[in-house]
Scaffold this motif. Sequence first.
Motif, PDB file in Angstrom:
ATOM      1  N   CYS A 152       0.599   8.942   6.071  1.00  0.00           N
ATOM      2  CA  CYS A 152       1.397   9.656   5.059  1.00  0.00           C
ATOM      3  C   CYS A 152       2.362  10.595   5.788  1.00  0.00           C
ATOM      4  O   CYS A 152       2.176  11.808   5.839  1.00  0.00           O
ATOM      5  N   VAL A 197       5.641   9.811   1.298  1.00  0.00           N
ATOM      6  CA  VAL A 197       5.591   8.383   0.969  1.00  0.00           C
ATOM      7  C   VAL A 197       4.897   7.660   2.115  1.00  0.00           C
ATOM      8  O   VAL A 197       5.136   7.960   3.292  1.00  0.00           O
ATOM      9  N   GLN A 198       4.032   6.694   1.762  1.00  0.00           N
ATOM     10  CA  GLN A 198       3.417   5.851   2.784  1.00  0.00           C
ATOM     11  C   GLN A 198       3.673   4.386   2.421  1.00  0.00           C
ATOM     12  O   GLN A 198       3.876   4.033   1.261  1.00  0.00           O
ATOM     13  N   HIS A 199       3.646   3.506   3.441  1.00  0.00           N
ATOM     14  CA  HIS A 199       4.051   2.099   3.303  1.00  0.00           C
ATOM     15  C   HIS A 199       2.922   1.180   3.770  1.00  0.00           C
ATOM     16  O   HIS A 199       2.026   1.586   4.518  1.00  0.00           O
ATOM     17  N   ASN A 233       4.463  -2.115  -2.144  1.00  0.00           N
ATOM     18  CA  ASN A 233       4.408  -1.868  -0.704  1.00  0.00           C
ATOM     19  C   ASN A 233       4.660  -0.399  -0.369  1.00  0.00           C
ATOM     20  O   ASN A 233       4.669  -0.033   0.805  1.00  0.00           O
ATOM     21  N   THR A 234       4.901   0.468  -1.371  1.00  0.00           N
ATOM     22  CA  THR A 234       5.057   1.904  -1.127  1.00  0.00           C
ATOM     23  C   THR A 234       4.292   2.668  -2.203  1.00  0.00           C
ATOM     24  O   THR A 234       4.107   2.174  -3.330  1.00  0.00           O
ATOM     25  N   GLN A 235       3.824   3.910  -1.829  1.00  0.00           N
ATOM     26  CA  GLN A 235       3.190   4.790  -2.812  1.00  0.00           C
ATOM     27  C   GLN A 235       3.306   6.239  -2.335  1.00  0.00           C
ATOM     28  O   GLN A 235       3.510   6.504  -1.144  1.00  0.00           O
ATOM     29  N   GLY A 245       5.998   9.939   5.732  1.00  0.00           N
ATOM     30  CA  GLY A 245       7.363   9.609   5.346  1.00  0.00           C
ATOM     31  C   GLY A 245       8.144  10.846   4.971  1.00  0.00           C
ATOM     32  O   GLY A 245       7.670  11.979   5.133  1.00  0.00           O
ATOM     33  N   TRP A 255      -2.760   0.868   4.167  1.00  0.00           N
ATOM     34  CA  TRP A 255      -1.665   1.829   4.000  1.00  0.00           C
ATOM     35  C   TRP A 255      -1.410   2.560   5.311  1.00  0.00           C
ATOM     36  O   TRP A 255      -2.334   2.912   6.053  1.00  0.00           O
TER      37      TRP A 255
END
Length: 630
Positions: A491, A502-504, A530-532, A493, A488
Amino acid sequence: EYPFHRRVSGFTSSLRTSSAETFIPTSVDLANGLLRPHQKPAILRKISAAQQLSASEVVTHLGQTVVLASGTLSVLLHCEAVGNPKPTISWAKNGEEVKYNDRLLLQPDDSLQILAPVEADVGFYACNASNALGSDSVSIAVTLAGKPLIKASRATMINTESPAVTVDIGSMLKTIQKANVSINCHVAGVPEAKVTWFKNKVKLSSTQHLHNGLLLIANVSLSDQGLYTCKASNLHGEVTESSQLLVLEPPRPLPYLEDLTAVLSSAGPSTHSVLTSPSGAKLTVSPGSSALIGCAVDGHPTPNITWLYSGEPLSLQHQLLAAGRILHILNVSDFADGEFSCLAQNEAGSLTQVMTLAIQEYRWSVDKLTACSASCGHRGLQLPQLRCLLDGAEVNASHCGETPKPALQPIACNRRDCPSRWMVTSWSPCTRSCGGGLQTRRVTCQRLTVKGSSVPMSNEACAQVSKRPVDTQSCNRQPCVEWAASSWGQCNGPCIGPRLAVQHRQIFCQTKDGTPVSSDRCSSLPRPLNTQNCWTDVCGVHWRVSLWTVCTATCGNYGFQSRRVDCVHIRTNKPVMEHHCSWRPRPANWQRCNITPCENGTLLRGGEAEWYRNRKEGRVVSQKCSTGPC
């Protein structure tokens, strides 16, 4: 020498001529032509200055232009022709024979004299010389005060054969396609008139017409139809003449007729249809049925259609539909076998298309057997082949639909033991879904008997007939693949909530040994996210607002107040970029206040009411005022 026909005095008329004097025969040599027997007429053109017998009398030869002026009292048009037998001379004005009277005189030498010319005498005068061998004609223009003049024709010409045709302006021309059309606009005037061409009132480019007012329309088509206008103009005025061009297309056959399809769709099931053709068509029908016969033709103008039966006009009961292009025979039994024809005619030609009507009975025939359904064993059958015949020829079975079918009895065939052959079962499921697996099946040698039973045989019995099929095969040999993901990312975003961002990470498809492959190879597998969402102190922000300022007015419509709005960090209480707080609506930083009517005698803060009143009445005033925070 020309005789004096009338002595007058007055204004001198002018002629467009050259100074040299020469006699030019049209088709013969003058020196030898007079001695040659049996000679076609030839009118002599004399290019010279006009002989003026008095100041107002004009004498001229043909091929020139006479300009009438206010003092012109006499014009003598001299026509001299050679030929054997001696030619007969006649005069025409604008294409019509001259009617002689006390002003228009035919002199003994065949010259035409115009006394006291008026505007009605303006036009093109033609001298026509003719004998038994042929004729010749030459024109001379008589204009008024040099105004332009156009030689026009009122003839109608229909050309259905010639590849090239020439007409004078003013004519109506109907011609076939692909012909070369020339429209001649012969003009006169002093000074020389300029010629301009128009099609349907739109000016044509100069490249479309030749010199001397001749318009050439090469390889004409339907798009060339229209009204062509020639305009002749000089400093004295302008004049126009027009010709209508209609392009003819002789009747020609078409491969289909839309009207016939529409009529047939609304007709009964017993109605048959056919198109006539130049080579002939045939329609075979059963007694009592009706028929639609189409005449599919095209042409310009639209051809007129006449129907004939055996070469004679129709007399028995019938109907004409679609403007005569469809002949409806209500009951074919009213007609004996014969030939129907449609004659299509227009000004460009005609076309005859024919159709032969035959009335026959449809019948079933049982004279052939179908192929045997098996080559061996106990189930081989042959069925009699049922065919619908019309006059001995096989036709579609639907034609015999109203005739009862004969009874058909199947016949046994090829009833014998079958040769030994390999029998195989279906392949088993593959042992692996990827990376290479195995499938198996059972292979046995058997023989089908005439009684329908299957008898096991030795493998050698089948091996003599064919090679033993394989009982094992590889399957699912493609490499095994899986989704893989990177770590990941930070953090950092965009903020989506308090301390929430949001992190990717990257998702890719690879084989089990780590080789990257196309994502399509993993399409059947569940794809990881791919995102959370993630927690970050950077998004620990909120909107901070100050107190409202004092309202700028105590009443009226002009009061407002403001406050400061900042995005600040919750922990440090320091301002940050406003986009970090964008996940929540930004509070307003100004608003209206004290929006109430002011009573009489009530002043706004600082005397604002009086100040606005004085300003409205146009008096410039000033006052002291106090300022507060904005």
